[in-house]
Design an enzyme around this catalytic site. Structure first.
Site, mmCIF file in Angstrom:
data_model
loop_
_atom_site.group_PDB
_atom_site.id
_atom_site.type_symbol
_atom_site.label_atom_id
_atom_site.label_comp_id
_atom_site.label_asym_id
_atom_site.label_seq_id
_atom_site.Cartn_x
_atom_site.Cartn_y
_atom_site.Cartn_z
ATOM 1 N N PHE A 192 0.629 -1.380 -0.008
ATOM 2 C CA PHE A 192 -0.155 -0.054 -0.046
ATOM 3 C C PHE A 192 0.803 1.124 0.022
ATOM 4 O O PHE A 192 2.184 0.965 0.351
ATOM 5 C CB PHE A 192 -1.233 0.019 1.220
ATOM 6 C CG PHE A 192 -0.428 -0.048 2.439
ATOM 7 C CD1 PHE A 192 -0.289 1.290 3.271
ATOM 8 C CD2 PHE A 192 -0.094 -0.923 3.244
ATOM 9 C CE1 PHE A 192 0.206 1.557 4.332
ATOM 10 C CE2 PHE A 192 0.366 -1.031 4.599
ATOM 11 C CZ PHE A 192 0.682 0.164 5.004
ATOM 12 N N VAL A 210 1.726 15.737 3.483
ATOM 13 C CA VAL A 210 2.340 17.015 3.377
ATOM 14 C C VAL A 210 2.731 17.368 4.859
ATOM 15 O O VAL A 210 1.873 17.189 5.829
ATOM 16 C CB VAL A 210 1.712 18.079 2.729
ATOM 17 C CG1 VAL A 210 2.299 19.518 2.667
ATOM 18 C CG2 VAL A 210 1.494 18.124 1.277
ATOM 19 N N GLU A 260 10.101 13.278 -0.986
ATOM 20 C CA GLU A 260 10.800 12.165 -0.504
ATOM 21 C C GLU A 260 9.805 10.839 -0.399
ATOM 22 O O GLU A 260 8.645 10.864 0.072
ATOM 23 C CB GLU A 260 11.248 12.310 0.786
ATOM 24 C CG GLU A 260 12.098 11.233 1.526
ATOM 25 C CD GLU A 260 12.681 11.657 2.981
ATOM 26 O OE1 GLU A 260 13.997 11.860 3.010
ATOM 27 O OE2 GLU A 260 11.891 11.272 3.746
HETATM 28 P P1 0O2 Z 1 8.296 13.269 10.174
HETATM 29 O O1 0O2 Z 1 7.311 13.412 10.993
HETATM 30 O O2 0O2 Z 1 8.110 11.851 9.433
HETATM 31 O O3 0O2 Z 1 8.006 14.148 8.845
HETATM 32 P P2 0O2 Z 1 17.215 13.408 9.996
HETATM 33 O O4 0O2 Z 1 15.620 13.830 10.314
HETATM 34 O O5 0O2 Z 1 18.119 14.384 10.303
HETATM 35 O O6 0O2 Z 1 17.177 12.008 10.757
HETATM 36 P P3 0O2 Z 1 17.129 13.887 7.072
HETATM 37 O O7 0O2 Z 1 18.342 14.362 6.671
HETATM 38 O O8 0O2 Z 1 15.844 14.935 7.207
HETATM 39 O O9 0O2 Z 1 17.202 13.221 8.416
HETATM 40 O O10 0O2 Z 1 16.417 12.782 6.045
HETATM 41 P P4 0O2 Z 1 16.281 11.456 6.451
HETATM 42 O O11 0O2 Z 1 17.289 10.749 7.045
HETATM 43 O O12 0O2 Z 1 15.711 10.890 4.966
HETATM 44 O O13 0O2 Z 1 15.086 11.320 7.458
HETATM 45 C C1 0O2 Z 1 13.695 11.862 6.903
HETATM 46 C C2 0O2 Z 1 12.555 11.150 7.376
HETATM 47 O O14 0O2 Z 1 12.686 9.865 7.697
HETATM 48 C C3 0O2 Z 1 11.925 11.636 8.913
HETATM 49 O O15 0O2 Z 1 11.251 12.600 8.898
HETATM 50 C C4 0O2 Z 1 11.176 10.354 9.167
HETATM 51 O O16 0O2 Z 1 9.984 10.182 8.264
HETATM 52 C C5 0O2 Z 1 12.141 9.351 8.898
HETATM 53 N N1 0O2 Z 1 13.135 8.988 9.932
HETATM 54 C C6 0O2 Z 1 14.445 9.149 9.637
HETATM 55 N N2 0O2 Z 1 14.795 8.427 10.958
HETATM 56 C C7 0O2 Z 1 14.088 7.899 11.545
HETATM 57 C C8 0O2 Z 1 14.056 7.311 12.901
HETATM 58 O O17 0O2 Z 1 15.150 7.063 13.521
HETATM 59 N N3 0O2 Z 1 12.800 6.981 13.529
HETATM 60 C C9 0O2 Z 1 11.587 7.240 12.811
HETATM 61 N N4 0O2 Z 1 10.451 6.616 13.098
HETATM 62 N N5 0O2 Z 1 11.512 7.889 11.361
HETATM 63 C C10 0O2 Z 1 12.916 8.249 10.873
HETATM 64 P P5 0O2 Z 1 10.975 13.626 10.266
HETATM 65 O O18 0O2 Z 1 11.200 14.687 9.602
HETATM 66 O O19 0O2 Z 1 11.799 13.191 11.243
HETATM 67 O O20 0O2 Z 1 9.760 13.058 10.455
#
Ligand code: 0O2
Length: 209
Positions: free
Chosen positions: A42, A47, A140
């Site tokens: 799925f 956003v 992404e």
């Molecule tokens: P949301 O609420 O999902 O939008 P960083 O945030 O520094 O780790 P970066 O450079 O923004 O990393 O990019 P990356 O590594 O691709 O991670 C972006 C998103 O991946 C995160 O968005 C999460 O959705 C997911 N993600 C990354 N690391 C983790 C983790 O350890 N645990 C979980 N559950 N999700 C993760 P946001 O903005 O953090 O949050």
């Protein structure tokens, strides 16, 4: 930015998410129509809410006038797969598309994050047509198995509950849970053939009843 300005800024991201949800879900339907196993279980999309954009901008020291180029996940899609082996098939399908321009791939599957997080991230530019012309926005796409998604969803809510400071004991449990999810994926991959046969038999049965 006031409410109206945020709405205007986020409009192309909303459009990108809506369009891509339809397109990516469409791949699943095409496999189903051909009676073949779909590598996609799925698809979801969202956003990023304004408070999360502001939090992340602060955390990563991104000035607000740079978020368009530097925050890659304002438009986010997730594609869930049954088997780890399906993930690379899905990534290749994304690479082969002509409506996406991949700018970066991050493999947190072969090298998981310290938290235990596993997923494959594809960052792409996606053109959105508006009456002002063509605008390319960053999206992404996270590709993961159902087990990886289960773990990430739970860890995400715990992170939210503890405002990013999960107690050490729970962190350890989460790392163990991530290992268990990894083993579950491995076990399921071992009996992949059996599972697919069972699916095929079951869908033939439901078609005839
Ligand atoms: P949301 O609420 O999902 O939008 P960083 O945030 O520094 O780790 P970066 O450079 O923004 O990393 O990019 P990356 O590594 O691709 O991670 C972006 C998103 O991946 C995160 O968005 C999460 O959705 C997911 N993600 C990354 N690391 C983790 C983790 O350890 N645990 C979980 N559950 N999700 C993760 P946001 O903005 O953090 O949050």
């Amino acid at each position: 930015m006031n409410y109206k300005e945020w709405e205007q800024f986020l409009a192309p991201y909303k459009q990108a998410v809506e369009e891509l949800k339809v397109k990516l879900k469409g791949i699943r339907s095409q496999f189903e129509l051909r009676g073949e196993h779909s590598p996609i279980e799925f698809v979801t999309g969202r956003v990023k809410p304004v408070p999360s954009i502001l939090d992340k901008a602060k955390r990563k020291q991104i000035p607000l006038d740079k978020i368009e180029e530097e925050m890659q996940d304002i438009a986010g899609l997730r594609m869930m797969c049954q088997f780890v082996g399906d993930i690379q098939l899905v990534v290749q399908m994304l690479r082969d598309r002509h409506d996406l321009e991949i700018v970066e791939e991050r493999d947190y599957i072969t090298r998981n994050k310290e938290s235990g997080y596993r997923s494959y991230h594809v960052v792409a530019r996606y053109p959105v047509q508006s009456f002002e012309g063509l605008k390319k926005v960053l999206v992404e796409i996270q590709i993961r198995t159902l087990a990886m998604n289960f773990w990430a969803t739970i860890e995400h809510s715990l992170n939210y509950k503890y405002s990013g400071n999960i107690p050490e004991q729970i962190k350890i449990r989460l790392q163990r849970a991530a290992e268990a999810a990894y083993r579950l994926d491995e076990e399921m991959s071992q009996i992949r053939g059996e599972i697919q046969e069972a699916h095929a038999i079951f869908s033939r049965k439901t078609e005839t009843t």
